[in-house]
Design an enzyme around this catalytic site. Structure first.
Site, PDB file in Angstrom:
ATOM      1  N   GLY A 101       0.959  -5.193   0.641  1.00 38.47           N
ATOM      2  CA  GLY A 101      -0.472  -5.600  -0.197  1.00 38.47           C
ATOM      3  C   GLY A 101       0.227  -6.232  -1.721  1.00 38.47           C
ATOM      4  N   GLU A 105       4.873  -4.834   7.223  1.00 35.22           N
ATOM      5  CA  GLU A 105       3.789  -3.993   8.000  1.00 35.22           C
ATOM      6  C   GLU A 105       4.255  -3.677   9.638  1.00 35.22           C
ATOM      7  OE1 GLU A 105       2.913  -6.268   5.824  1.00 35.22           O
ATOM      8  OE2 GLU A 105       1.101  -5.607   4.581  1.00 35.22           O
ATOM      9  N   GLU A 146       0.175  -9.808  -0.637  1.00 35.28           N
ATOM     10  CA  GLU A 146      -1.233 -10.140  -0.407  1.00 35.28           C
ATOM     11  C   GLU A 146      -1.998 -10.446  -1.814  1.00 35.28           C
ATOM     12  OE1 GLU A 146      -1.552  -6.900   2.531  1.00 35.28           O
ATOM     13  OE2 GLU A 146      -2.476  -8.114   3.616  1.00 35.28           O
ATOM     14  N   ALA A 160       0.917  -1.192  -0.112  1.00 35.73           N
ATOM     15  CA  ALA A 160      -0.113  -0.169   0.006  1.00 35.73           C
ATOM     16  C   ALA A 160       0.826   1.329  -0.090  1.00 35.73           C
ATOM     17  CB  ALA A 160      -0.933   0.159   1.288  1.00 35.73           C
TER      18      ALA A 160
HETATM   19  N1  COA Z   1       4.366   3.667  -0.118  1.00 33.67           N
HETATM   20  C1  COA Z   1       4.937   4.733  -0.840  1.00 33.67           C
HETATM   21  N2  COA Z   1       6.138   5.036  -1.473  1.00 33.67           N
HETATM   22  C2  COA Z   1       6.927   3.906  -1.620  1.00 33.67           C
HETATM   23  C3  COA Z   1       6.422   2.518  -1.021  1.00 33.67           C
HETATM   24  C4  COA Z   1       5.285   2.521  -0.539  1.00 33.67           C
HETATM   25  N3  COA Z   1       4.816   1.430  -0.015  1.00 33.67           N
HETATM   26  N4  COA Z   1       7.635   1.759  -1.262  1.00 33.67           N
HETATM   27  C5  COA Z   1       8.644   2.500  -1.862  1.00 33.67           C
HETATM   28  N5  COA Z   1       8.187   3.787  -1.884  1.00 33.67           N
HETATM   29  C6  COA Z   1       8.879   4.875  -2.678  1.00 33.67           C
HETATM   30  C7  COA Z   1       9.993   5.571  -1.764  1.00 33.67           C
HETATM   31  O1  COA Z   1       9.511   6.525  -0.824  1.00 33.67           O
HETATM   32  C8  COA Z   1      10.753   5.951  -2.671  1.00 33.67           C
HETATM   33  O2  COA Z   1      10.267   7.477  -3.112  1.00 33.67           O
HETATM   34  P1  COA Z   1      11.198   8.577  -3.354  1.00 33.67           P
HETATM   35  O3  COA Z   1      12.053   8.336  -4.444  1.00 33.67           O
HETATM   36  O4  COA Z   1      10.114   9.690  -3.441  1.00 33.67           O
HETATM   37  O5  COA Z   1      11.758   8.718  -1.932  1.00 33.67           O
HETATM   38  C9  COA Z   1      10.826   5.112  -3.996  1.00 33.67           C
HETATM   39  O6  COA Z   1       9.380   4.418  -3.713  1.00 33.67           O
HETATM   40  C10 COA Z   1      11.689   4.222  -4.137  1.00 33.67           C
HETATM   41  O7  COA Z   1      11.982   3.363  -3.073  1.00 33.67           O
HETATM   42  P2  COA Z   1      13.283   3.401  -1.956  1.00 33.67           P
HETATM   43  O8  COA Z   1      12.907   3.131  -0.630  1.00 33.67           O
HETATM   44  O9  COA Z   1      14.076   4.681  -2.325  1.00 33.67           O
HETATM   45  O10 COA Z   1      13.970   2.221  -2.362  1.00 33.67           O
HETATM   46  P3  COA Z   1      15.047   1.166  -1.766  1.00 33.67           P
HETATM   47  O11 COA Z   1      15.611   0.290  -2.908  1.00 33.67           O
HETATM   48  O12 COA Z   1      15.778   1.763  -0.947  1.00 33.67           O
HETATM   49  O13 COA Z   1      13.901   0.275  -0.791  1.00 33.67           O
HETATM   50  C11 COA Z   1      12.074  -0.882  -0.284  1.00 33.67           C
HETATM   51  C12 COA Z   1      13.096  -0.502  -1.323  1.00 33.67           C
HETATM   52  C13 COA Z   1      10.921  -1.579  -0.944  1.00 33.67           C
HETATM   53  C14 COA Z   1      13.086  -1.800   0.694  1.00 33.67           C
HETATM   54  C15 COA Z   1      11.554   0.177   0.567  1.00 33.67           C
HETATM   55  O14 COA Z   1      11.012   1.227  -0.551  1.00 33.67           O
HETATM   56  C16 COA Z   1      10.703  -0.010   1.383  1.00 33.67           C
HETATM   57  O15 COA Z   1      10.691  -0.801   2.235  1.00 33.67           O
HETATM   58  N6  COA Z   1       8.994   0.301   1.236  1.00 33.67           N
HETATM   59  C17 COA Z   1       8.177   0.054   2.110  1.00 33.67           C
HETATM   60  C18 COA Z   1       7.660  -1.379   1.878  1.00 33.67           C
HETATM   61  C19 COA Z   1       6.581  -1.550   3.009  1.00 33.67           C
HETATM   62  O16 COA Z   1       6.649  -1.124   4.230  1.00 33.67           O
HETATM   63  N7  COA Z   1       5.232  -2.124   2.433  1.00 33.67           N
HETATM   64  C20 COA Z   1       4.254  -2.176   3.218  1.00 33.67           C
HETATM   65  C21 COA Z   1       3.253  -0.691   3.153  1.00 33.67           C
HETATM   66  S1  COA Z   1       1.909  -1.273   4.087  1.00 33.67           S
END
Ligand code: COA
Length: 261
Positions: A112, A135, A115, A67
């Protein structure tokens, strides 16, 4: 073909490809994407020319990172319940579709994203994919069916590790625990997903629909009831032309041509 803002939908013979398309946010789901996916699934269900659906993500970084977290600060508890129910309904739609659905996991498959993949019938992952339900690290938990489907697929011990620790696991580990069906190099992901989709698309649609139904729902009933359902559906298949075609093709040593009749 309908035009969408957050997903791409492409027809490839009798296969429909749905690509989650917000790569700047690692294909995270905002409200629009949830609604658009729901609409694309409804259309796919109604289109008799579509015999298999493949869902994937744009690019090589993410299937979906879950999400869109930027939506959360403004969510009230009531709206959070609604958002959870809506996502659950859309993913359940995948499970209830009469056609097989494959997740081609092209990178991060988190929250998600996982999921969604769990609601699909088959999961093929690229070697570099990482899967998880992180999460808990945000102080919440998987709200789009994850706590329920994950445990059914990989068992309680692994589900607790994934949900309660929130660690990401590699595609290789996901294969070991049965979370994905196959792992392939990224360059081969589309080809492998297409080959599987083609096999399913050539299968007998009515028998496939009911096999999916029995496996997903028959198993929620006690074994005796599930077996009664199985027997009833087994009988229904004897009314189909595809059943005659399957038997005739076997007898005459040729490939069957199933038409969904
Ligand atoms: N929601 C909104 N934005 C997200 C996102 C999410 N779930 N996951 C990644 N992004 C965005 C980041 O904020 C970043 O945006 P920016 O360039 O404006 O800063 C962009 O996508 C790229 O992600 P980034 O975090 O820079 O890449 P990374 O390779 O360093 O890390 C992840 C990748 C997937 C490990 C990390 O983005 C992450 O932990 N995301 C969240 C995953 C999560 O918790 N999902 C469950 C949500 S309920």
């Amino acid at each position: 073909m309908a035009e969408y803002e957050t997903i791409k939908v492409e027809r490839d013979e009798d296969i429909l490809w749905i690509t989650l398309n917000r790569p700047h946010r690692l294909n995270a789901f905002n409200d629009v994407m949830v609604r658009e996916l729901s609409d694309a699934l409804d259309r796919a269900e109604e289109d008799p020319g579509v015999r298999c659906i493949v869902i994937t993500g744009e690019g090589d970084r993410a299937f979906s990172a879950g999400a869109d977290i930027t939506m959360f600060p403004k969510l009230t508890p009531d709206r959070a319940v609604e958002a959870s129910r809506l996502g659950q309904e859309v993913f359940t739609k995948i499970e209830r579709m009469s056609k097989p659905v494959i997740a081609a996991i092209n990178g991060y498959c988190l929250g998600g994203g996982l999921e969604l993949a769990l609601a699909c019938d088959f999961r093929i992952a690229a070697e570099h994919a990482e899967l998880g339900n992180p999460e808990i690290r945000l102080g919440i938990l998987p709200g789009w069916g994850g706590t329920q489907r994950l445990v059914r697929l990989v068992g309680l011990a692994k589900a607790k590790e994934i949900v309660m620790l929130g660690d990401r696991i590699s595609a290789e580990e996901a294969l070991k625990i049965g979370l994905v069906n196959k792992v392939v190099p990224f360059e081969k992901l589309r080809e492998e997903a297409r080959a599987l989709a083609k096999r399913l698309a050539e299968g007998p649609p009515v028998a496939l629909k009911y096999a999916k139904w029995l496996l997903n729902f028959g198993t929620q009933a006690p074994l005796d009831i599930g077996q009664r359902l199985e027997a009833g559906v087994f009988g229904v298949l004897f009314t189909t032309k595809d059943m005659r075609e399957g038997i005739e093709a076997f007898m005459s040593k040729r490939k069957p041509e199933f038409k969904g009749e």
